[in-house]
Design a protein around this motif. Structure first.
Motif, PDB file in Angstrom:
ATOM      1  N   SER A  27      41.788  -9.003  37.116  1.00 58.75           N
ATOM      2  CA  SER A  27      41.024 -10.003  36.366  1.00 58.75           C
ATOM      3  C   SER A  27      41.967 -10.997  35.698  1.00 58.75           C
ATOM      4  O   SER A  27      43.168 -10.756  35.563  1.00 58.75           O
ATOM      5  CB  SER A  27      40.169  -9.316  35.303  1.00 58.75           C
ATOM      6  OG  SER A  27      41.012  -8.769  34.291  1.00 58.75           O
ATOM      7  N   THR A  28      41.390 -12.088  35.244  1.00 56.53           N
ATOM      8  CA  THR A  28      42.160 -13.058  34.467  1.00 56.53           C
ATOM      9  C   THR A  28      42.757 -12.379  33.242  1.00 56.53           C
ATOM     10  O   THR A  28      43.929 -12.588  32.912  1.00 56.53           O
ATOM     11  CB  THR A  28      41.268 -14.238  34.020  1.00 56.53           C
ATOM     12  OG1 THR A  28      40.732 -14.872  35.176  1.00 56.53           O
ATOM     13  CG2 THR A  28      42.048 -15.245  33.204  1.00 56.53           C
ATOM     14  N   GLN A  30      43.567  -9.250  32.788  1.00 55.09           N
ATOM     15  CA  GLN A  30      44.689  -8.374  33.159  1.00 55.09           C
ATOM     16  C   GLN A  30      45.947  -9.188  33.440  1.00 55.09           C
ATOM     17  O   GLN A  30      47.038  -8.835  32.979  1.00 55.09           O
ATOM     18  CB  GLN A  30      44.331  -7.543  34.390  1.00 55.09           C
ATOM     19  CG  GLN A  30      43.341  -6.433  34.125  1.00 55.09           C
ATOM     20  CD  GLN A  30      42.891  -5.771  35.418  1.00 55.09           C
ATOM     21  OE1 GLN A  30      42.472  -6.448  36.362  1.00 55.09           O
ATOM     22  NE2 GLN A  30      43.007  -4.459  35.454  1.00 55.09           N
ATOM     23  N   ALA A  43      42.809 -18.982  33.680  1.00 53.43           N
ATOM     24  CA  ALA A  43      41.588 -18.927  34.498  1.00 53.43           C
ATOM     25  C   ALA A  43      41.391 -20.225  35.270  1.00 53.43           C
ATOM     26  O   ALA A  43      41.016 -20.198  36.453  1.00 53.43           O
ATOM     27  CB  ALA A  43      40.377 -18.643  33.613  1.00 53.43           C
ATOM     28  N   ALA A  57      37.537 -14.687  44.455  1.00 53.38           N
ATOM     29  CA  ALA A  57      37.144 -14.147  43.151  1.00 53.38           C
ATOM     30  C   ALA A  57      35.824 -13.432  43.308  1.00 53.38           C
ATOM     31  O   ALA A  57      34.952 -13.857  44.070  1.00 53.38           O
ATOM     32  CB  ALA A  57      37.019 -15.265  42.125  1.00 53.38           C
ATOM     33  N   THR A  59      32.845 -10.950  40.903  1.00 56.14           N
ATOM     34  CA  THR A  59      32.420 -10.547  39.566  1.00 56.14           C
ATOM     35  C   THR A  59      32.063  -9.070  39.578  1.00 56.14           C
ATOM     36  O   THR A  59      32.020  -8.438  40.622  1.00 56.14           O
ATOM     37  CB  THR A  59      31.207 -11.372  39.112  1.00 56.14           C
ATOM     38  OG1 THR A  59      30.168 -11.204  40.070  1.00 56.14           O
ATOM     39  CG2 THR A  59      31.564 -12.847  39.000  1.00 56.14           C
ATOM     40  N   GLY A  63      35.557  -6.459  39.795  1.00 52.64           N
ATOM     41  CA  GLY A  63      35.821  -7.833  40.184  1.00 52.64           C
ATOM     42  C   GLY A  63      37.171  -8.329  39.727  1.00 52.64           C
ATOM     43  O   GLY A  63      37.932  -7.627  39.081  1.00 52.64           O
ATOM     44  N   GLY A  64      37.424  -9.549  40.083  1.00 56.86           N
ATOM     45  CA  GLY A  64      38.682 -10.190  39.730  1.00 56.86           C
ATOM     46  C   GLY A  64      39.161 -11.031  40.883  1.00 56.86           C
ATOM     47  O   GLY A  64      38.388 -11.437  41.750  1.00 56.86           O
ATOM     48  N   THR A 154      47.294  -2.546  35.840  1.00 59.61           N
ATOM     49  CA  THR A 154      45.985  -1.896  35.690  1.00 59.61           C
ATOM     50  C   THR A 154      45.981  -0.818  34.612  1.00 59.61           C
ATOM     51  O   THR A 154      44.923  -0.292  34.303  1.00 59.61           O
ATOM     52  CB  THR A 154      45.528  -1.297  37.025  1.00 59.61           C
ATOM     53  OG1 THR A 154      46.509  -0.339  37.465  1.00 59.61           O
ATOM     54  CG2 THR A 154      45.370  -2.377  38.088  1.00 59.61           C
TER      55      THR A 154
END
Length: 157
Positions: A27-28, A30, A43, A57, A59, A63-64, A154
């Motif tokens: 994700s943004t 992370q 982003a 991308a 959701t 997601g990510g 992560t």
């Protein structure tokens, strides 16, 4: 030539995403935490990579962002142009025809030699980036880096 800081961000983010397991995403939040970057601005840069077809991308809880294609198919030029565009940073304004030192028009029928040399340099820079893929970058990093990246990206906080 000086590129904006966001160019470094997207190059590192794409390289980081290339180190993830197939199908994994980040994700943004992370990525911003991983590199200590402002998430809202990051982003916007990542969305530019999605528009360019470099990233996809999704959701939802898993997601990510992930690479849109194999690392062998993504060049550094594609990444840079997604956020910085393709135009040359040099713009000849024909100052050789201005001021006290102005050359006569008949001596300016050909493109300014400085503009030619700057265009050649820009083309060489673009060719170098076009010849370098994310896979090539990954081949040059330490073998332990992908596992470390996955763990830190992560992992908790």
């Amino acid at each position: 030539m000086k590129l904006p800081a966001s160019t470094e961000w997207v190059l590192h983010c794409a390289t980081t995403l290339a180190q993830l397991e197939p199908g994994a995403a980040a994700s943004t939040a992370q990525l911003a935490r991983y590199f200590d970057l402002p998430a809202p601005y990051l982003a916007k840069q990542l969305k530019a990579l999605v528009r360019a077809g470099v990233l996809t991308a999704s959701t939802g809880p898993r997601g990510g962002f992930r690479l849109a294609r194999a690392a062998e198919e993504i060049t550094l030029l594609q990444i840079v142009e997604a956020v910085d565009g393709a135009s040359s940073p040099y713009e000849c304004r024909e100052i050789r025809q201005q001021g006290r030192g102005a050359l006569p028009p008949e001596q300016c029928r050909h493109t300014c030699v400085l503009a030619v040399k700057m265009a050649e340099a820009h083309d060489a820079w673009r060719a170098s980036l076009a010849a370098t893929t994310l896979a090539g970058v990954l081949a040059a990093i330490p073998a332990s880096a992908p596992a470390r990246t996955r763990r830190l990206l992560t992992g908790p906080g």
